[in-house]
Scaffold this motif. Sequence first.
Motif, mmCIF file in Angstrom:
data_model
loop_
_atom_site.group_PDB
_atom_site.id
_atom_site.type_symbol
_atom_site.label_atom_id
_atom_site.label_comp_id
_atom_site.label_asym_id
_atom_site.label_seq_id
_atom_site.Cartn_x
_atom_site.Cartn_y
_atom_site.Cartn_z
ATOM 1 N N GLY A 199 23.906 49.663 30.224
ATOM 2 C CA GLY A 199 23.173 48.599 30.887
ATOM 3 C C GLY A 199 23.915 47.279 30.792
ATOM 4 N N ASP A 200 23.295 46.227 31.323
ATOM 5 C CA ASP A 200 23.987 44.943 31.397
ATOM 6 C C ASP A 200 23.238 43.818 30.710
ATOM 7 N N GLU A 201 22.136 44.122 30.010
ATOM 8 C CA GLU A 201 21.429 43.058 29.303
ATOM 9 C C GLU A 201 22.245 42.627 28.074
ATOM 10 N N PRO A 202 21.968 41.481 27.504
ATOM 11 C CA PRO A 202 22.778 40.982 26.377
ATOM 12 C C PRO A 202 22.906 41.981 25.234
ATOM 13 N N ALA A 203 21.818 42.652 24.875
ATOM 14 C CA ALA A 203 21.891 43.618 23.777
ATOM 15 C C ALA A 203 22.831 44.767 24.119
ATOM 16 N N ALA A 204 22.787 45.222 25.357
ATOM 17 C CA ALA A 204 23.643 46.330 25.773
ATOM 18 C C ALA A 204 25.112 45.930 25.701
ATOM 19 N N ARG A 205 25.410 44.700 26.108
ATOM 20 C CA ARG A 205 26.807 44.244 26.049
ATOM 21 C C ARG A 205 27.278 44.144 24.607
ATOM 22 N N ALA A 206 26.388 43.701 23.727
ATOM 23 C CA ALA A 206 26.748 43.614 22.311
ATOM 24 C C ALA A 206 26.981 45.002 21.723
ATOM 25 N N VAL A 207 26.102 45.936 22.072
ATOM 26 C CA VAL A 207 26.252 47.304 21.578
ATOM 27 C C VAL A 207 27.559 47.907 22.095
ATOM 28 N N PHE A 208 27.878 47.632 23.344
ATOM 29 C CA PHE A 208 29.142 48.129 23.894
ATOM 30 C C PHE A 208 30.325 47.634 23.080
ATOM 31 N N MET A 209 30.341 46.352 22.740
ATOM 32 C CA MET A 209 31.451 45.794 21.969
ATOM 33 C C MET A 209 31.559 46.457 20.596
ATOM 34 N N VAL A 210 30.437 46.771 19.999
ATOM 35 C CA VAL A 210 30.436 47.407 18.684
ATOM 36 C C VAL A 210 30.921 48.850 18.766
ATOM 37 N N GLU A 211 30.503 49.554 19.827
ATOM 38 C CA GLU A 211 30.715 50.996 19.890
ATOM 39 C C GLU A 211 31.928 51.442 20.688
ATOM 40 N N THR A 212 32.469 50.580 21.543
ATOM 41 C CA THR A 212 33.458 51.065 22.514
ATOM 42 C C THR A 212 34.694 51.660 21.862
ATOM 43 N N THR A 213 35.178 51.050 20.773
ATOM 44 C CA THR A 213 36.368 51.622 20.151
ATOM 45 C C THR A 213 36.038 52.942 19.465
ATOM 46 N N TRP A 214 34.840 53.051 18.877
ATOM 47 C CA TRP A 214 34.463 54.311 18.241
ATOM 48 C C TRP A 214 34.462 55.453 19.249
ATOM 49 N N PHE A 215 33.892 55.210 20.421
ATOM 50 C CA PHE A 215 33.891 56.251 21.439
ATOM 51 C C PHE A 215 35.316 56.604 21.855
ATOM 52 N N SER A 216 36.214 55.639 21.848
ATOM 53 C CA SER A 216 37.607 55.919 22.188
ATOM 54 C C SER A 216 38.285 56.745 21.103
ATOM 55 N N HIS A 217 37.913 56.513 19.832
ATOM 56 C CA HIS A 217 38.510 57.292 18.739
ATOM 57 C C HIS A 217 38.169 58.773 18.833
ATOM 58 N N ARG A 218 37.067 59.114 19.510
ATOM 59 C CA ARG A 218 36.569 60.490 19.505
ATOM 60 C C ARG A 218 37.602 61.496 19.997
ATOM 61 N N ALA A 219 38.511 61.068 20.864
ATOM 62 C CA ALA A 219 39.530 62.002 21.362
ATOM 63 C C ALA A 219 40.325 62.598 20.213
#
Length: 412
Positions: A199-219
């Motif tokens: 999503g695009d609400e402020p909380a979603a953007r914050a969660v994305f910043m926290v989680e995005t690298t973790w999801f990338s590490h999954r490979a």
Amino acid sequence: MTERYTVISADCHAGADLLDYRPYLASRHHEAFDAWAATYVNPWEDLAAPEAERNWDSDRRLAELEGDGIVAEVVFPNTVPPFFPSGSLVAPAPTREEFVLRWAGLRAHNRWLADFCAQAPGRRAGVAQILLNDVDEAVQEVRWAKEAGLTGGVLLPGVPPGAGLPELHSRVYDPLWAVCDELAVPVNHHAGSASPPLGDEPAARAVFMVETTWFSHRALWHLAFGGAFQRHPGLRLVLTEQGSAWIPGVLDMLEYYHGRLVAAVAPGTAKAATAEAKFGAGLAGSMGKGPKAVWRDHCFVGASFMRRHEALLRDRIGLDKVMWGSDYPHDEGTCPYSREALRTAYAGLPQKEIASMVGGNAARVYGFDLALLDPIAARVGPTAAELAEPLPAPPPDATSPVFAAGGGARVW
């Protein structure tokens, strides 16, 4: 003669101007392209004029990189390819019709990129794009990219939860790993490519910043636990723009779980040696070796805008694994202060180790010819004396997080 470092950025981005992709599309797609281009809305600030020209203006790009002390680059995508609603890193094709058009768009980008790299022979390692919906198509594109001279390897799309594709640990992707092994093509997984939509609400953007690298590490753990490196011993995985300080701790964690999962039956009993062993049946045979050995033998990190605390972990990460990147031309990148960023990360470290991290390792992974690049570096590269001196203060207008106050506390 003054000693200078040969700096190769393992993380840069480029792409064609929107309409310049049209000649690289088959004529049967031109009408659809014209309709798509007429309604296209640029989603990224760094693709707005006049700075957008850094993505495709070869002369400007060479001049700016040389001015920043960089002589060669690994080129990831940046501009939006034809028929995509946003960056291709984060946009899987949900329907067959969209898949066909987006494959055409990615092929157009790859062919443009081959021509773009040819404008600076030996100085650009272009990374080809693929989709995973049709593995045979992906294999064909890897073979084309190798023949076309795209030495940066292939960009592995993310498979976020809900993508509708098999997980990366699935053997359905074995033909892709096999051709990359056969042709010595690096498999690159870039940050931002594997997060689910939030999503695009402020909380979603914050969660994305926290989680995005973790999801990338999954490979990393998908391919390791999936046995891809066991079945394809020449396969190489590069994790780029995801930080690097996380690697020692994650390897410790993966090694712990691996040990618990493959634990043998307790001596003299029929009972499993660990509670987790019942979940690990067959894992030891399919993996062949543990996660730390997989990392040692197969993996590398494109440690974009590397911070000081990351450099101090180089022995635990693997000195031969670390490849510095400037992330040109992004706002979070180090340009035009790459020399200052290098000083921030590496001042006081042994020259031989710095040379490996800022260029030598990337030359080995991506096949750059140092005999070609060293003379250019002798003219534009940062000097050994320059990088030996700690940076007294960051440039006041620098935007890269490498200069952020308290950046040493970051763990990703």
